[in-house]
Each structure stands twice: as structure tokens, then as C-alpha cells.
Write an enzyme that holds these catalytic residues in place. Sequence first.
Site, short mmCIF file in Angstrom:
data_model
loop_
_atom_site.label_atom_id
_atom_site.label_comp_id
_atom_site.label_asym_id
_atom_site.label_seq_id
_atom_site.Cartn_x
_atom_site.Cartn_y
_atom_site.Cartn_z
N MET A 1 26.57 55.77 34.35
CA MET A 1 26.91 54.99 35.54
C MET A 1 28.13 54.10 35.26
O MET A 1 28.39 53.14 35.98
CB MET A 1 25.72 54.15 35.98
N LEU B 1 31.25 51.30 30.56
CA LEU B 1 30.99 51.95 29.28
C LEU B 1 31.03 50.96 28.12
O LEU B 1 31.87 50.07 28.07
CB LEU B 1 32.02 53.05 29.04
N GLY C 1 27.40 52.25 23.16
CA GLY C 1 26.27 53.17 23.30
C GLY C 1 26.70 54.46 24.00
O GLY C 1 26.41 55.57 23.54
N HIS C 2 27.42 54.30 25.11
CA HIS C 2 27.91 55.48 25.83
C HIS C 2 28.88 56.29 24.95
O HIS C 2 28.85 57.51 24.94
CB HIS C 2 28.66 55.07 27.10
N GLN D 1 18.79 55.55 42.75
CA GLN D 1 17.88 55.20 41.65
C GLN D 1 17.72 53.70 41.51
O GLN D 1 17.04 53.23 40.61
CB GLN D 1 18.34 55.83 40.33
N GLY E 1 20.65 58.87 26.10
CA GLY E 1 20.26 57.88 25.10
C GLY E 1 18.76 57.72 25.01
O GLY E 1 18.06 57.70 26.02
N ASP F 1 16.73 54.76 26.95
CA ASP F 1 15.98 55.00 28.18
C ASP F 1 14.92 56.06 27.86
O ASP F 1 15.02 57.21 28.29
CB ASP F 1 16.92 55.43 29.29
N VAL G 1 21.96 52.47 20.44
CA VAL G 1 23.02 51.73 19.75
C VAL G 1 22.85 50.24 20.08
O VAL G 1 22.62 49.88 21.25
CB VAL G 1 24.41 52.22 20.21
N SER H 1 24.88 48.07 29.96
CA SER H 1 25.92 47.63 30.89
C SER H 1 25.53 46.32 31.56
O SER H 1 26.38 45.60 32.08
CB SER H 1 26.14 48.70 31.96
P1 AMP Z 1 23.67 54.30 32.05
O1 AMP Z 1 25.14 54.26 32.27
O2 AMP Z 1 23.08 52.97 31.68
O3 AMP Z 1 22.91 55.04 33.11
O4 AMP Z 1 23.47 55.15 30.73
C1 AMP Z 1 24.07 56.41 30.58
C2 AMP Z 1 23.54 57.05 29.33
O5 AMP Z 1 23.83 56.22 28.22
C3 AMP Z 1 22.01 57.22 29.35
O6 AMP Z 1 21.67 58.46 28.74
C4 AMP Z 1 21.55 56.06 28.52
O7 AMP Z 1 20.30 56.29 27.89
C5 AMP Z 1 22.67 55.97 27.50
N1 AMP Z 1 22.72 54.63 26.90
C6 AMP Z 1 22.84 53.44 27.53
N2 AMP Z 1 22.81 52.43 26.66
C7 AMP Z 1 22.65 52.99 25.43
C8 AMP Z 1 22.52 52.47 24.09
N3 AMP Z 1 22.55 51.16 23.85
N4 AMP Z 1 22.37 53.36 23.09
C9 AMP Z 1 22.32 54.69 23.32
N5 AMP Z 1 22.43 55.24 24.55
C10 AMP Z 1 22.59 54.41 25.59
#
Ligand code: AMP
Length: 281
Positions: A27, A30, A33-34, A61, A147, A150, A176, A186
Amino acid sequence: MRIAATASDLRREIAGLPRPLVLVPTMGALHEGHLALVRRARQAAGPQGSVAMSIFVNPIQFDRPGDLAAYPQPLEDDLEKCRQTGVDLVFTPETGAMYFPDRSITVTESLLSTHLCGATRPGHFDGVCTVVLKLFNLFQPDSAVFGEKDVQQLAILRRMVRDLDVPVEIIGHPTVREPDGLAMSSRNVRLSPGHRADAPRIRRALEGARSLLQFGERAAAPYLAAARKHLEDSPFLRIDYLELVDAETLQPVGHIKKPAVLATAVFYGDVRLIDHVSLLP
Ligand code: AMP
């Protein structure tokens, strides 16, 4: 790096990309982690293959309109990070490019989503499954990286591709963290300085409870009590949920006989953060 904003642009770009194609759905906003997921995607794609990212703040969502409205969207920064990390193609659709105004089909998961975030965020995982299935249909990737942060999302998406015969391999990547242990998110940028300073306790609470494993404790209650006490010592946070569940079914367990997960979501003001630890007996 190529950028597409509509489904037809995306299809055209994908037709020209070398395989294998590995997708990283996000989403945006970034952080490291991303970017770790992007590097994992590159590993899976190989130097000759392609890495694609979607950046889409998926409205269906979100269970709280305020959370959606406050979600950070620094698109130019995000694109620069993608360029620097070696992403080949970014998909940045507007909501209108993803959803028909009269859309009437939703993907529903009915077991793994009954606890944890699924219990306190009604409709959340229907929104996640629906958008991820759409992204899989649009990109037709060979694999996709998500990640472990989640943890419920990852388990549900593995179940979705299994149950619906979706020909995409799901790759999980470890959480991460910031140097002080807070899981990168985020939403962290929305924490006040005081809340940010307090937030590493989430990890400490879960890790502290996990240390009971080394004493052979198998009952769930002491784990929950230890973590709750540590969380409730904070003057700032409010617990949304704290649960100990089976790692596969995500249903609560009274005793740890198989791999389990101790997971929590907390609110600092209106900022909701999640984290978990795995318990391997
Ligand atoms: P989001 O943008 O929050 O929907 O996350 C996009 C992807 O990044 C999802 O697969 C999350 O699980 C992963 N993600 C978000 N934060 C982290 C993190 N700290 N470590 C690893 N993966 C992450």
C-alpha cells in the site's frame, strides 16, 4: 523502471517483461520492510527475471474511514525507493482503475479470519483476499512475496491460493524491525514522539512471554498473562486483542502442543500496531 496506472497499461508492460515474474503487493509509504521484500523477490526472480510492485491503498480493506484518510501516500518517494531497489515495474492504480462502482463479488475466508485482526476488523480480510486475487489475475506472477509481520494475512493468502487453485507461489519474509525492536510499519510515522518511545514494549511483551517456553510451560494462560501485564504497564496503549492461536488454523489454543503464535494489536491514540511471536514447543 516502468510505471503503469491502468489495467491495460499493466498488461502491455507485463507482456514485455522477462519471466519469472515476482510480485510484491504493497500500500506504499515504503520502508525497509517493504524493500526487504523487494530484495527477496529479486532473489526469487533471479537476475534475468522481473520484479514488480503494486502500490495501492485498497479502500475495501479499511474498517475505519479515519485510518484510510490518514494513510500516508508519498508516491514520488516510493517510486524513487523502487528505482533504487531494482524494481522493474510499478503499478499505481487509482481506486477507479481497480473497482467497478457496482462491483458485487468478494472473496471471503471463513475460518482463519475469525480471530485476531479478523475479529476486530470486520471485512478486512475479505478486502485483502479480493484485492490480492485481482492483483494476481492482473499480473499473473509466478510468485508473490508477503511479510510475516502480517502473520494472519500470510496464512489466509496461502489458504486462498490452495483453496482456489491460484497458480502463484506465496513466499513469506521475516519481519523487519527498527533497531529498538519495533516492527517497521507505514503507520509508525503517525505515532507521537512519546508513543513512539513506548512502542518497543510491544515486542518486549511478546518476547518476555515467549521466554516461558524455556521453562517448559505449555498452558496458554501464563503466556497471555505475562504479555498482558507488560502491555498494560504502558500509560499510553490500549490492547485491541492479545491471543494465543494455533499457527496453522489461527484458532485459540489452551495448551501449546503444536507450533503456535502469540499475537497482539494495540492502539496508540488512533494508530493501530500489530506484532506477534512464534511459539515452537
Ligand atoms: P502494507 O504496505 O503494509 O500493506 O505491506 C505490504 C507488504 O509488506 C505486506 O506483505 C506486509 O506484510 C509487508 N510488510 C510490512 N511491514 C513489514 C515489516 N516490518 N517486515 C516485513 N514485511 C513487512
